[in-house]
Design a protein around this motif. Sequence first.
Motif, PDB file in Angstrom:
ATOM      1  N   PRO A  27      -1.673  -9.523 -44.039  1.00  0.00           N
ATOM      2  CA  PRO A  27      -2.797  -9.085 -44.856  1.00  0.00           C
ATOM      3  C   PRO A  27      -3.971  -8.713 -43.974  1.00  0.00           C
ATOM      4  N   TRP A  28      -4.859  -7.861 -44.520  1.00  0.00           N
ATOM      5  CA  TRP A  28      -5.979  -7.384 -43.697  1.00  0.00           C
ATOM      6  C   TRP A  28      -6.968  -8.493 -43.383  1.00  0.00           C
ATOM      7  N   HIS A  29      -6.878  -9.633 -44.092  1.00  0.00           N
ATOM      8  CA  HIS A  29      -7.876 -10.670 -43.935  1.00  0.00           C
ATOM      9  C   HIS A  29      -7.405 -11.837 -43.072  1.00  0.00           C
ATOM     10  N   ALA A  30      -6.079 -11.997 -42.922  1.00  0.00           N
ATOM     11  CA  ALA A  30      -5.559 -13.314 -42.568  1.00  0.00           C
ATOM     12  C   ALA A  30      -5.235 -13.446 -41.095  1.00  0.00           C
ATOM     13  N   ARG A  31      -4.971 -14.685 -40.732  1.00  0.00           N
ATOM     14  CA  ARG A  31      -4.456 -15.080 -39.418  1.00  0.00           C
ATOM     15  C   ARG A  31      -5.358 -14.611 -38.274  1.00  0.00           C
ATOM     16  N   HIS A  32      -6.614 -14.965 -38.404  1.00  0.00           N
ATOM     17  CA  HIS A  32      -7.556 -14.607 -37.351  1.00  0.00           C
ATOM     18  C   HIS A  32      -8.410 -15.802 -36.943  1.00  0.00           C
TER      19      HIS A  32
ATOM     20  N   GLY B  69     -17.708 -15.452 -60.000  1.00  0.00           N
ATOM     21  CA  GLY B  69     -17.810 -13.994 -60.114  1.00  0.00           C
ATOM     22  C   GLY B  69     -17.391 -13.283 -58.838  1.00  0.00           C
ATOM     23  N   LEU B  70     -17.799 -13.809 -57.683  1.00  0.00           N
ATOM     24  CA  LEU B  70     -17.391 -13.197 -56.415  1.00  0.00           C
ATOM     25  C   LEU B  70     -15.889 -13.306 -56.200  1.00  0.00           C
ATOM     26  N   LEU B  71     -15.290 -14.439 -56.611  1.00  0.00           N
ATOM     27  CA  LEU B  71     -13.849 -14.600 -56.452  1.00  0.00           C
ATOM     28  C   LEU B  71     -13.087 -13.632 -57.359  1.00  0.00           C
ATOM     29  N   VAL B  72     -13.532 -13.491 -58.608  1.00  0.00           N
ATOM     30  CA  VAL B  72     -12.862 -12.568 -59.529  1.00  0.00           C
ATOM     31  C   VAL B  72     -13.026 -11.137 -59.049  1.00  0.00           C
ATOM     32  N   TRP B  73     -14.223 -10.786 -58.567  1.00  0.00           N
ATOM     33  CA  TRP B  73     -14.465  -9.430 -58.057  1.00  0.00           C
ATOM     34  C   TRP B  73     -13.519  -9.123 -56.891  1.00  0.00           C
ATOM     35  N   GLY B  74     -13.353 -10.090 -55.981  1.00  0.00           N
ATOM     36  CA  GLY B  74     -12.440  -9.869 -54.861  1.00  0.00           C
ATOM     37  C   GLY B  74     -10.990  -9.846 -55.294  1.00  0.00           C
ATOM     38  N   TRP B  75     -10.617 -10.662 -56.296  1.00  0.00           N
ATOM     39  CA  TRP B  75      -9.237 -10.691 -56.772  1.00  0.00           C
ATOM     40  C   TRP B  75      -8.830  -9.346 -57.351  1.00  0.00           C
TER      41      TRP B  75
ATOM     42  N   ASP C  57      -6.986 -16.268 -50.637  1.00  0.00           N
ATOM     43  CA  ASP C  57      -7.745 -16.257 -49.390  1.00  0.00           C
ATOM     44  C   ASP C  57      -8.349 -14.883 -49.137  1.00  0.00           C
ATOM     45  N   ALA C  58      -7.598 -13.837 -49.475  1.00  0.00           N
ATOM     46  CA  ALA C  58      -8.123 -12.485 -49.303  1.00  0.00           C
ATOM     47  C   ALA C  58      -9.238 -12.202 -50.298  1.00  0.00           C
ATOM     48  N   ALA C  59      -9.039 -12.620 -51.566  1.00  0.00           N
ATOM     49  CA  ALA C  59     -10.032 -12.344 -52.597  1.00  0.00           C
ATOM     50  C   ALA C  59     -11.327 -13.101 -52.356  1.00  0.00           C
ATOM     51  N   ALA C  60     -11.266 -14.232 -51.655  1.00  0.00           N
ATOM     52  CA  ALA C  60     -12.452 -15.060 -51.435  1.00  0.00           C
ATOM     53  C   ALA C  60     -13.247 -14.641 -50.208  1.00  0.00           C
ATOM     54  N   GLY C  61     -13.034 -13.440 -49.693  1.00  0.00           N
ATOM     55  CA  GLY C  61     -13.764 -13.023 -48.488  1.00  0.00           C
ATOM     56  C   GLY C  61     -15.266 -13.059 -48.670  1.00  0.00           C
ATOM     57  N   LEU C  62     -15.767 -12.422 -49.730  1.00  0.00           N
ATOM     58  CA  LEU C  62     -17.212 -12.414 -49.982  1.00  0.00           C
ATOM     59  C   LEU C  62     -17.698 -13.779 -50.431  1.00  0.00           C
ATOM     60  N   LEU C  63     -16.870 -14.516 -51.159  1.00  0.00           N
ATOM     61  CA  LEU C  63     -17.243 -15.867 -51.583  1.00  0.00           C
ATOM     62  C   LEU C  63     -17.437 -16.781 -50.381  1.00  0.00           C
TER      63      LEU C  63
ATOM     64  N   GLY D 227     -17.504  -3.907 -47.590  1.00  0.00           N
ATOM     65  CA  GLY D 227     -17.008  -2.588 -47.208  1.00  0.00           C
ATOM     66  C   GLY D 227     -15.504  -2.573 -47.033  1.00  0.00           C
ATOM     67  N   GLN D 228     -14.933  -3.684 -46.539  1.00  0.00           N
ATOM     68  CA  GLN D 228     -13.483  -3.753 -46.411  1.00  0.00           C
ATOM     69  C   GLN D 228     -12.811  -3.715 -47.780  1.00  0.00           C
ATOM     70  N   PHE D 229     -13.403  -4.401 -48.753  1.00  0.00           N
ATOM     71  CA  PHE D 229     -12.866  -4.330 -50.110  1.00  0.00           C
ATOM     72  C   PHE D 229     -12.918  -2.901 -50.636  1.00  0.00           C
ATOM     73  N   GLN D 230     -14.013  -2.192 -50.358  1.00  0.00           N
ATOM     74  CA  GLN D 230     -14.126  -0.810 -50.810  1.00  0.00           C
ATOM     75  C   GLN D 230     -13.064   0.063 -50.138  1.00  0.00           C
ATOM     76  N   LEU D 231     -12.785  -0.201 -48.851  1.00  0.00           N
ATOM     77  CA  LEU D 231     -11.760   0.567 -48.157  1.00  0.00           C
ATOM     78  C   LEU D 231     -10.384   0.313 -48.768  1.00  0.00           C
ATOM     79  N   VAL D 232     -10.095  -0.952 -49.080  1.00  0.00           N
ATOM     80  CA  VAL D 232      -8.812  -1.267 -49.718  1.00  0.00           C
ATOM     81  C   VAL D 232      -8.707  -0.563 -51.062  1.00  0.00           C
ATOM     82  N   LEU D 233      -9.810  -0.530 -51.818  1.00  0.00           N
ATOM     83  CA  LEU D 233      -9.790   0.153 -53.104  1.00  0.00           C
ATOM     84  C   LEU D 233      -9.548   1.650 -52.922  1.00  0.00           C
ATOM     85  N   GLN D 234     -10.164   2.231 -51.891  1.00  0.00           N
ATOM     86  CA  GLN D 234      -9.927   3.643 -51.603  1.00  0.00           C
ATOM     87  C   GLN D 234      -8.460   3.903 -51.257  1.00  0.00           C
ATOM     88  N   LEU D 235      -7.891   3.017 -50.451  1.00  0.00           N
ATOM     89  CA  LEU D 235      -6.491   3.185 -50.085  1.00  0.00           C
ATOM     90  C   LEU D 235      -5.573   3.025 -51.296  1.00  0.00           C
TER      91      LEU D 235
END
Length: 509
Positions: free
Chosen positions: A102-107, A252-258, A281-287, A440-448
């Motif tokens: 995933p774009w968020h994980a294992r870092h 709200g931030l968790l639902v928005w990211g989910w 874990d990915a959805a909770a980035g902004l949270l 911005g990463q969430f926006q990029l994923v949405l664009q993709l």
Amino acid sequence: MAPPTTAAASRVSATAPAPLAAATAAPPGPVPRAVADARAAERRKAGGGDAEVQLALLAPSPSVPDADEDDDGLEPAHRHHIVAMTTTTAPPKSSPPRPPLPWHARHATPASLLLAAIPAVALGTAFPFLVRADPSAVPAWLKIMLILVLSSLLCLACLRPALAYSPPRAIPAPLAVVPLVCYLLLFSLANRLPLGWFPEVNTTWLPMVDTLLVGRPAYEYFDAHPAVVLDVVGWLLYGVLHYLSAVLVGVGLLVWGWLRTPPPSRERDAWWVKRLAVRLDAAAGLLKAFLVVFGCCNLSGVMIQYVFPTAAPWYNIKYGSTVPVVGTVAGDPAGLARVDAFLGFPLYGSVFGNSPLVFGAFPSLHSGYAVLLTAFVGDQFRWIAGTRVPTAAVGAGYVLGIWWSTMYFDHHFLIDVLAGGAESLLFYALARRAAAAIRGQFQLVLQLQRFAQANADLVRENRLLNFSLEQSEQTVDQLREELRQARAETAELRRLIGELAAARKFARR
């Protein structure tokens, strides 16, 4: 009218990012099928990672003849462009398939955790000395500055993973919750420390500053004329919404990211709980960015209350300027006692009477909560969804309501709420860039995702076009066969006519 593939390609170009849109321009001329098949095979052979989607519109090659093309009399303008859609497949059998990360994980590398541990250890080591230091040797303002500096370094270290990688990645869960856990532990331990461990409580500085700012202590302007309506409004703001606001923003931030996080790939050996945890874990980035700044802001506020204990307005009203000893005076609900009488049971009398940190008026954490929530949500989400109402305008009304209710119930001075708001703005300024990077990463994923949908539409239209081409080729083959048969019959008729003419000529002789 443009061919279906050309129209679909234009839609992909409109929705795809710039590097991808450049590849979707319609080819200017027809592409031979043999060339298209060969190039498609080469692109599939040279495919990249599992999650990549390659869109290739093959360029025309007029110099290479089409091996399957016959002289069927069709005009070139009637030939459709052939679009080759290639999707990368798994690696060769020599290397086993690897599930995409995933774009968020294992870092959460040891280096990032160690970098966050340095200011945490420094803050934990220096804090007891700051609390016990003699005020004549280390003034209170210097203690407050040192706490703010060390807390800011801790906040930056916890937020660093969101900025140190390209593309931005979410913050590891341990770094997100450590400041908040430290704040809760430090707040709950305040009444378990021995008597005399805290510095002397200041009972005169806050009302003096309020008098310099507005002529007298600010709470006197608000609590002079209490009313039931004002009690209910202040209770809803100070006693209900204050405790729910952080939870509502976090959910709200968790639902928005989910809603903006694609589900992980279904691996054969991946349990559904693991897939759910990865997506959460990915959805909770902004949270997690919010939890870092929220925890660091409250942690620094409680530390300041430790090194500079101050009395709230209710203490000055009851005891005057008498200097108490920390641990010998219980908390008081002050104006909220009227709410307890209205409700019929001592809810806030029990909550504030058992508060572990009684002399913590400066800075106001109630004000810090409200200002931080307004700054975070109002900056990252400029408009309320589906409306043209600015989020910051609603948040400003909420902040002013909290400020008024804290002074109306005799819990804080004006300087307390101003200091709490300034502290929150300081910490959000440190977290603003990291939060913007994660968003911005969430926006990029949405664009993709939108591009992938357009790509799927293009694949579907390409299949329909190929089917129509196959049907037309079958029709052309049938017409060719009928034409061949007609030519054969015409030749036979010509032969028979010739023989008949020859027989007539022979008969005349």
